[in-house]
Design a protein around this motif. Structure first.
Motif: not given
Length: 139
Positions: A30, A33-34, A36-37, A87, A90-91, A94
């Motif tokens: 997570l 790939e993201h 920003e999380a 949040t 979209e996130l 995911k």
């Protein structure tokens, strides 16, 4: 229980036989790939908290894919609470795909076209569920 549900459950069972704890694999993926999380997790959110969150998510996914006894409603509740945390939906959505991708990697050649199809259907339903959750209006 449908054949699709059995395939989803079977994929989790196979993954459990190959990995004692999905938590570090799922969150590593997570955050890779993201990225920003990662800042959205409190500093004190250790693996125990993440593991608990993941377990509740998996339970909701299995319920949504299966008998729908009510645990799947957690997804709607968490959409709402994550909206409040800032949040993006979209996130949030995911995360479910990250779980599927992690399991796919663990299963390797045992990830069959039938399992892939079952997961695609489930993830599509989750995406629709996340998008259709009502956004609270100010009153």
């Amino acid at each position: 229980m449908t054949a699709s549900t059995n395939l989803i459950q079977h994929s989790f069972e196979l993954a459990a036989g190959r990995c004692e704890d999905l938590t570090p694999l799922v969150y590593r993926r997570l955050f890779r790939e993201h990225p920003e999380a990662e800042p959205t997790f409190r500093r004190e959110a250790n693996d125990l908290v993440k593991g608990s969150m993941l377990a509740l998510t998996i339970d909701a996914m299995l319920d949504l894919a299966g008998d729908r006894t009510g645990n799947f409603r957690m997804i709607h509740c968490e959409v709402q609470s994550h909206d409040a945390y800032g949040t993006s939906r979209e996130l949030f959505g995911k995360f479910f795909g990250v779980i599927a991708d992690t399991i796919r990697d663990l299963l390797g050649t045992d990830w069959s076209p039938e399992i892939d199809d079952a997961w695609r259907k489930l993830l599509g339903e989750i995406d629709n569920f996340v998008v259709q959750s009502e956004v609270p209006t100010e009153g």
